[in-house]
Scaffold this motif. Structure first.
Motif, PDB file in Angstrom:
ATOM      1  N   THR A 241       0.858  -1.187   0.000  1.00  0.00           N
ATOM      2  CA  THR A 241       0.000   0.000   0.000  1.00  0.00           C
ATOM      3  C   THR A 241       0.893   1.235   0.000  1.00  0.00           C
ATOM      4  N   PHE A 242       0.820   2.016  -1.064  1.00  0.00           N
ATOM      5  CA  PHE A 242       1.674   3.188  -1.228  1.00  0.00           C
ATOM      6  C   PHE A 242       0.898   4.468  -0.923  1.00  0.00           C
ATOM      7  N   PHE A 243       1.380   5.257   0.011  1.00  0.00           N
ATOM      8  CA  PHE A 243       0.863   6.606   0.202  1.00  0.00           C
ATOM      9  C   PHE A 243       1.915   7.590  -0.290  1.00  0.00           C
ATOM     10  N   LEU A 244       1.519   8.401  -1.259  1.00  0.00           N
ATOM     11  CA  LEU A 244       2.400   9.394  -1.868  1.00  0.00           C
ATOM     12  C   LEU A 244       2.035  10.763  -1.327  1.00  0.00           C
ATOM     13  N   ARG A 245       3.014  11.470  -0.774  1.00  0.00           N
ATOM     14  CA  ARG A 245       2.757  12.768  -0.153  1.00  0.00           C
ATOM     15  C   ARG A 245       3.229  13.894  -1.065  1.00  0.00           C
ATOM     16  N   PHE A 246       2.325  14.831  -1.313  1.00  0.00           N
ATOM     17  CA  PHE A 246       2.622  15.958  -2.204  1.00  0.00           C
ATOM     18  C   PHE A 246       2.578  17.252  -1.409  1.00  0.00           C
ATOM     19  N   ARG A 247       3.733  17.689  -0.930  1.00  0.00           N
ATOM     20  CA  ARG A 247       3.780  18.998  -0.255  1.00  0.00           C
ATOM     21  C   ARG A 247       3.525  20.114  -1.266  1.00  0.00           C
ATOM     22  N   ASP A 248       3.987  19.903  -2.492  1.00  0.00           N
ATOM     23  CA  ASP A 248       3.719  20.817  -3.599  1.00  0.00           C
ATOM     24  C   ASP A 248       2.653  20.157  -4.473  1.00  0.00           C
ATOM     25  N   ARG A 249       1.419  20.675  -4.418  1.00  0.00           N
ATOM     26  CA  ARG A 249       0.294  20.025  -5.104  1.00  0.00           C
ATOM     27  C   ARG A 249       0.477  19.980  -6.623  1.00  0.00           C
ATOM     28  N   SER A 250       1.275  20.893  -7.170  1.00  0.00           N
ATOM     29  CA  SER A 250       1.479  20.901  -8.615  1.00  0.00           C
ATOM     30  C   SER A 250       2.211  19.644  -9.087  1.00  0.00           C
ATOM     31  N   GLN A 251       2.886  18.953  -8.158  1.00  0.00           N
ATOM     32  CA  GLN A 251       3.612  17.744  -8.529  1.00  0.00           C
ATOM     33  C   GLN A 251       2.688  16.552  -8.741  1.00  0.00           C
ATOM     34  N   LYS A 252       1.405  16.732  -8.484  1.00  0.00           N
ATOM     35  CA  LYS A 252       0.451  15.647  -8.709  1.00  0.00           C
ATOM     36  C   LYS A 252       0.220  15.362 -10.187  1.00  0.00           C
ATOM     37  N   GLU A 253       0.571  16.320 -11.035  1.00  0.00           N
ATOM     38  CA  GLU A 253       0.351  16.144 -12.477  1.00  0.00           C
ATOM     39  C   GLU A 253       1.095  14.898 -12.956  1.00  0.00           C
ATOM     40  N   GLY A 254       0.412  14.086 -13.696  1.00  0.00           N
ATOM     41  CA  GLY A 254       1.006  12.855 -14.188  1.00  0.00           C
ATOM     42  C   GLY A 254       0.662  11.645 -13.339  1.00  0.00           C
ATOM     43  N   PHE A 255       0.104  11.858 -12.138  1.00  0.00           N
ATOM     44  CA  PHE A 255      -0.340  10.747 -11.291  1.00  0.00           C
ATOM     45  C   PHE A 255      -1.848  10.588 -11.464  1.00  0.00           C
ATOM     46  N   ASP A 256      -2.244   9.680 -12.327  1.00  0.00           N
ATOM     47  CA  ASP A 256      -3.663   9.514 -12.659  1.00  0.00           C
ATOM     48  C   ASP A 256      -4.326   8.554 -11.678  1.00  0.00           C
ATOM     49  N   LEU A 257      -4.361   8.980 -10.392  1.00  0.00           N
ATOM     50  CA  LEU A 257      -4.886   8.136  -9.329  1.00  0.00           C
ATOM     51  C   LEU A 257      -6.151   8.743  -8.741  1.00  0.00           C
ATOM     52  N   ASP A 300       7.660  10.679   0.058  1.00  0.00           N
ATOM     53  CA  ASP A 300       7.519  12.133  -0.013  1.00  0.00           C
ATOM     54  C   ASP A 300       8.039  12.527  -1.393  1.00  0.00           C
ATOM     55  N   ILE A 301       7.119  12.855  -2.291  1.00  0.00           N
ATOM     56  CA  ILE A 301       7.472  13.081  -3.694  1.00  0.00           C
ATOM     57  C   ILE A 301       8.547  14.157  -3.836  1.00  0.00           C
ATOM     58  N   GLN A 302       8.404  15.242  -3.105  1.00  0.00           N
ATOM     59  CA  GLN A 302       9.370  16.343  -3.218  1.00  0.00           C
ATOM     60  C   GLN A 302      10.769  15.889  -2.792  1.00  0.00           C
ATOM     61  N   GLN A 303      10.852  15.208  -1.660  1.00  0.00           N
ATOM     62  CA  GLN A 303      12.151  14.724  -1.187  1.00  0.00           C
ATOM     63  C   GLN A 303      12.711  13.653  -2.107  1.00  0.00           C
ATOM     64  N   ALA A 304      11.846  12.765  -2.619  1.00  0.00           N
ATOM     65  CA  ALA A 304      12.305  11.691  -3.504  1.00  0.00           C
ATOM     66  C   ALA A 304      12.896  12.252  -4.787  1.00  0.00           C
ATOM     67  N   ARG A 305      12.297  13.342  -5.295  1.00  0.00           N
ATOM     68  CA  ARG A 305      12.821  13.923  -6.538  1.00  0.00           C
ATOM     69  C   ARG A 305      14.154  14.628  -6.315  1.00  0.00           C
ATOM     70  N   LEU A 306      14.353  15.124  -5.102  1.00  0.00           N
ATOM     71  CA  LEU A 306      15.603  15.823  -4.797  1.00  0.00           C
ATOM     72  C   LEU A 306      16.710  14.858  -4.369  1.00  0.00           C
ATOM     73  N   ARG A 307      16.327  13.862  -3.518  1.00  0.00           N
ATOM     74  CA  ARG A 307      17.367  13.023  -2.913  1.00  0.00           C
ATOM     75  C   ARG A 307      17.128  11.526  -3.087  1.00  0.00           C
ATOM     76  N   GLY A 308      16.071  11.137  -3.781  1.00  0.00           N
ATOM     77  CA  GLY A 308      15.777   9.718  -3.928  1.00  0.00           C
ATOM     78  C   GLY A 308      15.136   9.167  -2.656  1.00  0.00           C
ATOM     79  N   GLY A 309      15.081   7.846  -2.543  1.00  0.00           N
ATOM     80  CA  GLY A 309      14.527   7.229  -1.339  1.00  0.00           C
ATOM     81  C   GLY A 309      13.028   7.088  -1.356  1.00  0.00           C
ATOM     82  N   ASP A 310      12.455   6.711  -2.497  1.00  0.00           N
ATOM     83  CA  ASP A 310      11.003   6.519  -2.540  1.00  0.00           C
ATOM     84  C   ASP A 310      10.648   5.129  -2.019  1.00  0.00           C
ATOM     85  N   ASN A 311       9.348   4.909  -1.793  1.00  0.00           N
ATOM     86  CA  ASN A 311       8.801   3.621  -1.340  1.00  0.00           C
ATOM     87  C   ASN A 311       9.512   3.104  -0.086  1.00  0.00           C
ATOM     88  N   ARG A 312       9.483   3.918   0.945  1.00  0.00           N
ATOM     89  CA  ARG A 312      10.069   3.521   2.227  1.00  0.00           C
ATOM     90  C   ARG A 312       9.111   2.568   2.939  1.00  0.00           C
TER      91      ARG A 312
END
Length: 415
Positions: A241-257, A300-312
């Motif tokens: 179960t993946f929860f994706l966090r968008f601190r910057d809502r504009s980064q939601k573009e492309g996530f068709d969920l 955390d999408i913002q952190q993952a794009r800057l430093r990696g480490g997604d799907n913790r």
């Protein structure tokens, strides 16, 4: 005689007064239909200590107006449907570690806050129907499966067909009890719910196992298995179960969920399945269906794009449960006795999902290592080997007998 006349007069005046008060209320509050409660004046429930109560049935008041006639019913507000302690504790040891406000953002919408949540509007108070229960028991919560519903995939392209409270469903085989017209209340009575029990009846309160059925004649089955370990046709299961966090809502573009309850998050799953569920040992020490409570991942999408480490991976927890998908038949012997994957003992030679290489932190979802069953225990490898050994003469004899019986029925139906 004079006292009798006086009593009749008082009752008549009281009825007139009640009607007058109700008439005054109805100038603004137009009701529809009549129930057992509409014979009472509005003030019977809506007046206390000289104050008018707008919602006299709320948990914050312990439903004082309702319990005046239904004593003890306030105990429901200290049980699981109201407190949701199990869900809160799960979040505390998982998503709250990365977001202290996670529960309020994503999990707080479904809980009993008043009698009306289950019993309907003031003018249509009634015993809860299956649909009333499914206002909360929907999606991945046990209850949807009873009517033949399973959660769809999270991508928007799959959000079609029937929908309830924003949840769309796959059309699946419903439980035989639902097909027979039984409601949730048939097995989940109010008294049992107030006492914190899961149900008021067990399978054998209504059913007597037929000893001529081969599986019923095996003592280990009758003594060590829950009936629904064999008779549950399917169960919704969510692996990863993946929860994706968008601190910057504009980064939601492309996530068709599918949108969730909080705009800061989107949710998806690695895999959703609806087949026969895995098996483990429940709190009563009996073999029972189990499924992931959640194998919980956080990004955390913002952190993952800057430093990696997604799907913790935060936690991998399973629960023993009762799928409400009962059917008369069951799997054949090898569906359990020659199926290590069903007991989370999947050998490497049978593994098709490469979750570790996929960066998910587990060698396999169907391997016990790194996971735990919170209300019981996993089936041990030693016990499985003993149960499935072809050297076991009882198992060998009964499995042959079962297949002979199946082949006889096939022959009869083929003529």
């Amino acid at each position: 005689m004079h006292w009798m006349i006086l009593c009749i007069v008082v009752c008549c005046l009281s009825a007139v007064a009640d009607t007058a008060i109700a008439g005054s209320c109805f100038r603004c509050h137009a009701g529809s239909g009549r129930t057992v409660h509409t014979v009472f004046a509005c003030t019977v429930c809506h007046l206390a200590d000289g104050r008018t109560l707008g919602a006299p049935d709320e948990a914050t008041r312990q439903a004082a107006s309702c319990t005046a006639c239904h004593p003890g019913r306030e105990r429901i507000f200290s049980q699981a449907m109201t407190t949701r302690l199990a869900e809160q504790r799960f979040v505390e040891r998982s998503y709250a570690m990365v977001d202290s406000g996670f529960f309020g953002k994503n999990c707080a919408s479904c809980h009993v806050s008043s009698c009306r949540d289950c019993h309907g509007t003031p003018w249509e108070l009634k015993k809860p129907s299956v649909a009333d229960c499914q206002n909360c028991h929907r999606g991945y919560y046990t209850g949807w499966d009873y009517t033949g519903r399973a959660p769809r995939e999270d991508n928007m392209r799959y959000q079609r067909g029937g929908a309830e409270k924003g949840e769309t469903w796959l059309k699946m085989l419903p439980d035989v009890h639902y097909q027979a017209g039984m409601t949730c209340g048939s097995c989940h009575g109010m008294t049992s719910l107030m006492e914190g029990k899961k149900s008021s009846k067990g399978c054998r309160d209504c059913h007597r196992p037929d000893p001529t059925v081969l599986e019923h004649g095996i003592a280990a089955h009758m003594e060590r298995l829950e009936c629904y370990a064999c008779h549950s046709a399917w169960a919704p299961q969510e692996y990863g179960t993946f929860f994706l966090r968008f601190r910057d809502r504009s980064q939601k573009e492309g996530f068709d969920l599918k949108p969730g309850p909080d705009p800061e998050y989107l949710r998806s799953a690695y895999l959703k399945a609806q087949d026969a569920p895995p098996l483990g040992i429940n709190g009563a020490g009996r073999v029972s269906p189990i499924r992931p409570q959640f194998i919980a991942y956080y990004t955390d999408i913002q952190q993952a794009r800057l430093r990696g480490g997604d799907n913790r991976l935060l936690v991998a927890e399973w629960r023993a449960f009762f799928p409400h998908t009962v059917q008369r038949g069951s799997v054949t012997c090898e569906g359990c006795h020659d199926n290590p994957r069903r007991f989370l003992l999947e050998p490497a030679s049978q593994r098709i999902y490469r979750t570790a290489q996929d960066g998910l932190g587990l060698e396999s979802f169907w391997l016990q290592e790194g996971q735990r069953l919170v209300n019981g225990s996993f089936f041990s490898a030693g016990r499985y080997r003993q149960m499935s050994s072809t050297a076991n003469p009882v198992y060998a004899r009964d499995s042959v007998k079962k297949w002979k019986d199946i082949l006889k029925r096939v022959d009869a139906s083929s003529r």
